[in-house]
Motif scaffolding. Structure first.
Motif, mmCIF file in Angstrom:
data_model
loop_
_atom_site.group_PDB
_atom_site.id
_atom_site.type_symbol
_atom_site.label_atom_id
_atom_site.label_comp_id
_atom_site.label_asym_id
_atom_site.label_seq_id
_atom_site.Cartn_x
_atom_site.Cartn_y
_atom_site.Cartn_z
ATOM 1 N N SER A 125 0.707 -1.164 -0.050
ATOM 2 C CA SER A 125 -0.058 -0.057 -0.033
ATOM 3 C C SER A 125 0.868 1.261 -0.146
ATOM 4 C CB SER A 125 -0.978 0.001 1.142
ATOM 5 O OG SER A 125 -1.504 1.413 1.246
ATOM 6 N N ARG A 142 1.006 3.147 7.187
ATOM 7 C CA ARG A 142 0.578 2.301 8.040
ATOM 8 C C ARG A 142 0.297 0.644 7.822
ATOM 9 N NH1 ARG A 142 -5.132 5.537 9.187
ATOM 10 N NH2 ARG A 142 -4.891 5.998 6.930
ATOM 11 N N ASP A 167 0.135 3.560 1.618
ATOM 12 C CA ASP A 167 -0.328 4.208 3.009
ATOM 13 C C ASP A 167 0.850 3.618 4.102
ATOM 14 O OD1 ASP A 167 -1.161 4.387 5.512
ATOM 15 O OD2 ASP A 167 -3.151 4.999 4.912
ATOM 16 N N GLY A 183 -6.258 2.062 6.358
ATOM 17 C CA GLY A 183 -5.587 2.576 5.157
ATOM 18 C C GLY A 183 -6.499 3.471 4.456
ATOM 19 N N LEU A 184 -6.239 4.013 2.968
ATOM 20 C CA LEU A 184 -6.994 4.786 2.037
ATOM 21 C C LEU A 184 -8.705 4.207 1.816
ATOM 22 C CD1 LEU A 184 -4.294 5.887 -0.469
ATOM 23 C CD2 LEU A 184 -4.756 6.929 1.664
#
Length: 243
Positions: free
Chosen positions: A12, A16, A14, A194-195
């Motif tokens: 990802s 995180r 992201d 996440g997104l």
């Protein structure tokens, strides 16, 4: 030398996701002492699966950190393993089923409980959608399982298909409210926030309905145990993919 466990996550943009996947890998190392555990990604995050496999030798078992068995598990990852084996004759590698073959529902129940689930809450479960209908069907079965475990309504929404205006989320919330639920509890079948999860949360925030948001699965013991079980079942099983 023990068989190496390669935990294959999607990846990802992201950060995180990488942090959470590393916590999962660390928990697997604790649960499988003496086993070499490598974390790799199919896309977007390093190290990529091909790079990790290129530096390994001997036997390796790749466990896909995926809840649904769609394109990535059936097509994408096997092709990567075949390429890695062809270019690295010192490697003998096999792929397990995705972690989602073991039920993640106990983890979802715990995360909802931790968030403060009440008796009159309805659950909005979100997951990644797939172009493979059998993968989506397996996730739908998990939402039914979650409803049975909780004894309350559960609506499933695929976070990749909520509509440009979030209409799919609104319809699911309306369905829960129509069934007498006084609050909406968001239950993400995701390894990490996440997104995609935030996209659904933003729609939920825009609605005039009380809501709570449970945490993602993360390094829950249910997930860690599933990874360990898949590795153990395949570590000494032939045939492997080899050059």
């Amino acid at each position: 030398m023990s068989t190496t466990l390669v935990l294959a996550a999607h990846g990802s943009r992201d950060p995180r996701f990488d942090a959470t996947a590393r916590r999962v890998a660390d928990a697997v190392r604790v649960g499988l002492p003496g086993v070499r555990v490598e974390l790799a990604y199919l896309d977007l995050t390093e190290p990529l699966i091909g790079d990790v496999l290129a530096r390994l030798s001997g036997d390796a078992v790749v466990v896909p950190l995926l809840f649904g068995n769609g394109f990535h598990g059936k097509i994408d990852l096997p092709a990567m393993l075949a390429d890695a084996s062809a270019s690295n004759p010192a490697l003998s590698v096999r792929q397990t089923e995705v972690v989602g073959v073991h039920s993640p529902v106990p983890a979802l129940v715990d995360r909802l409980t931790e968030a403060g689930l009440s008796d009159d809450d309805g659950v909005l479960m979100i997951a990644v959608g797939s172009s493979d209908p059998t993968s989506d069907a397996s996730i739908t079965a998990r939402s039914d399982e979650l409803a049975a475990a909780l004894g309350r309504p559960v609506e499933l929404v695929f976070a990749t298909r909520i509509g440009h205006d979030g209409s799919v989320v609104r319809d699911a919330v309306d369905a829960l409210l129509a069934r007498g639920c006084s609050r909406i509890a968001l239950s993400p079948l995701f390894v990490s926030a996440g997104l995609l999860t935030e996209r659904v949360e933003r729609v939920l925030d825009s609605l005039d309905a009380p809501a709570l948001v449970a945490g993602p699965v993360g390094a829950h013991p249910t997930l860690v145990d599933a990874i360990a079980a898949l590795y153990t079942a395949h570590a000494a099983v032939a045939p492997a993919v080899s050059a």
